[in-house]
Design an enzyme around this catalytic site. Sequence first.
Site, mmCIF file in Angstrom:
data_model
loop_
_atom_site.group_PDB
_atom_site.id
_atom_site.type_symbol
_atom_site.label_atom_id
_atom_site.label_comp_id
_atom_site.label_asym_id
_atom_site.label_seq_id
_atom_site.Cartn_x
_atom_site.Cartn_y
_atom_site.Cartn_z
ATOM 1 N N CYS A 24 0.821 -1.218 0.000
ATOM 2 C CA CYS A 24 0.000 0.000 0.000
ATOM 3 C C CYS A 24 0.859 1.274 0.000
ATOM 4 O O CYS A 24 1.476 1.578 -1.015
ATOM 5 C CB CYS A 24 -1.002 -0.051 1.143
ATOM 6 S SG CYS A 24 -2.440 0.988 0.825
ATOM 7 N N ARG A 63 -12.117 6.724 -2.236
ATOM 8 C CA ARG A 63 -11.344 5.752 -1.459
ATOM 9 C C ARG A 63 -11.740 4.336 -1.845
ATOM 10 O O ARG A 63 -12.933 4.024 -1.944
ATOM 11 C CB ARG A 63 -11.608 6.001 0.039
ATOM 12 C CG ARG A 63 -10.898 5.059 0.972
ATOM 13 C CD ARG A 63 -10.857 5.618 2.381
ATOM 14 N NE ARG A 63 -9.944 6.756 2.455
ATOM 15 C CZ ARG A 63 -8.620 6.631 2.620
ATOM 16 N NH1 ARG A 63 -8.056 5.443 2.744
ATOM 17 N NH2 ARG A 63 -7.858 7.698 2.670
ATOM 18 N N HIS A 115 -3.641 -5.614 2.447
ATOM 19 C CA HIS A 115 -3.408 -5.812 3.877
ATOM 20 C C HIS A 115 -4.096 -7.128 4.251
ATOM 21 O O HIS A 115 -4.699 -7.780 3.413
ATOM 22 C CB HIS A 115 -4.055 -4.687 4.683
ATOM 23 C CG HIS A 115 -3.575 -3.325 4.323
ATOM 24 N ND1 HIS A 115 -2.372 -2.820 4.736
ATOM 25 C CD2 HIS A 115 -4.150 -2.340 3.584
ATOM 26 C CE1 HIS A 115 -2.228 -1.586 4.284
ATOM 27 N NE2 HIS A 115 -3.289 -1.259 3.575
HETATM 28 N N1 GLN Z 1 -1.959 6.994 1.999
HETATM 29 C C1 GLN Z 1 -2.041 6.075 0.873
HETATM 30 C C2 GLN Z 1 -3.369 6.144 0.134
HETATM 31 O O1 GLN Z 1 -4.362 6.563 0.714
HETATM 32 C C3 GLN Z 1 -1.777 4.671 1.364
HETATM 33 C C4 GLN Z 1 -2.855 4.144 2.271
HETATM 34 C C5 GLN Z 1 -2.464 2.864 2.981
HETATM 35 O O2 GLN Z 1 -1.300 2.528 3.065
HETATM 36 N N2 GLN Z 1 -3.442 2.145 3.533
HETATM 37 O O3 GLN Z 1 -3.433 5.777 -1.009
#
Ligand code: GLN
EC number: 6.3.5.13
Length: 237
Positions: free
Chosen positions: A93, A127, A191
């Site tokens: 990520c 998101r 994850h």
């Molecule tokens: N900050 C990054 C995004 O929002 C990675 C998020 C994360 O590692 N969960 O894309």
Amino acid sequence: MQSELSIVWIYPDLLSTYGDQGNALVLEQRARARGVPTRIHHVRSSDPVPQQGDIYLIGGGEDRPQILGAERLRKDGGLQSAIARGAAMLAVCAGYQIMGSVFGGEEGQPVPGLELLDISSSRGERRAVGELAAEVDPALRLPTLTGFENHMGVTRLGPGVRPLSRTIVGTGNGDGTEGCVAGKIIGTYLHGPALARNPALADLLLSWAIGPLPPVNDEWYQRLRDERLSAVLGDQA
Ligand code: GLN
């Protein structure tokens, strides 16, 4: 076989969301099950990154710790030297985005990455959050990937990398693919932690570092996979 496998967990103080640190424990457990003594090195962001590790792990994070982590890694140079030496890496990520040429900061501003992967990331329109399932590049001979994603970023793959997988459910890179692979580096949005849900991916990293591996008892891993994949894919699982 080598004397001790060295796993380097980069920046537990900045980049370790959603249990990503479990990736280090899974590698350690699966290496020890094959009789390979293993040590996990926790490298905080105030410490230099050791160059002699075998497998490097970096996890996810919020936008600000991600920017700070990228700055420190760029200045430090230890990870870049280790990869040039042929070390393996799993980047998750925020850590995945940092490995590219650029990623989007908290206001969408471009932030330079380490250029260890031919990818570039920016902020997407919404998101991506939830369960993800994906079919892996057949050349890697791995079963369906399962994991959890939560990110704003979208990632464009350049010609220097191959997609790790094609999404069945979820967003991943944002273009129907999830993650990427180049040499001994795997990048992914997953994850879960990713290696607890995908032990074959853990064994791929281990085999890059220590060679062919005998099978181990995967019953508990398989129960977790069956439960998650049937929850996400239903009859397709
Ligand atoms: N900050 C990054 C995004 O929002 C990675 C998020 C994360 O590692 N969960 O894309």
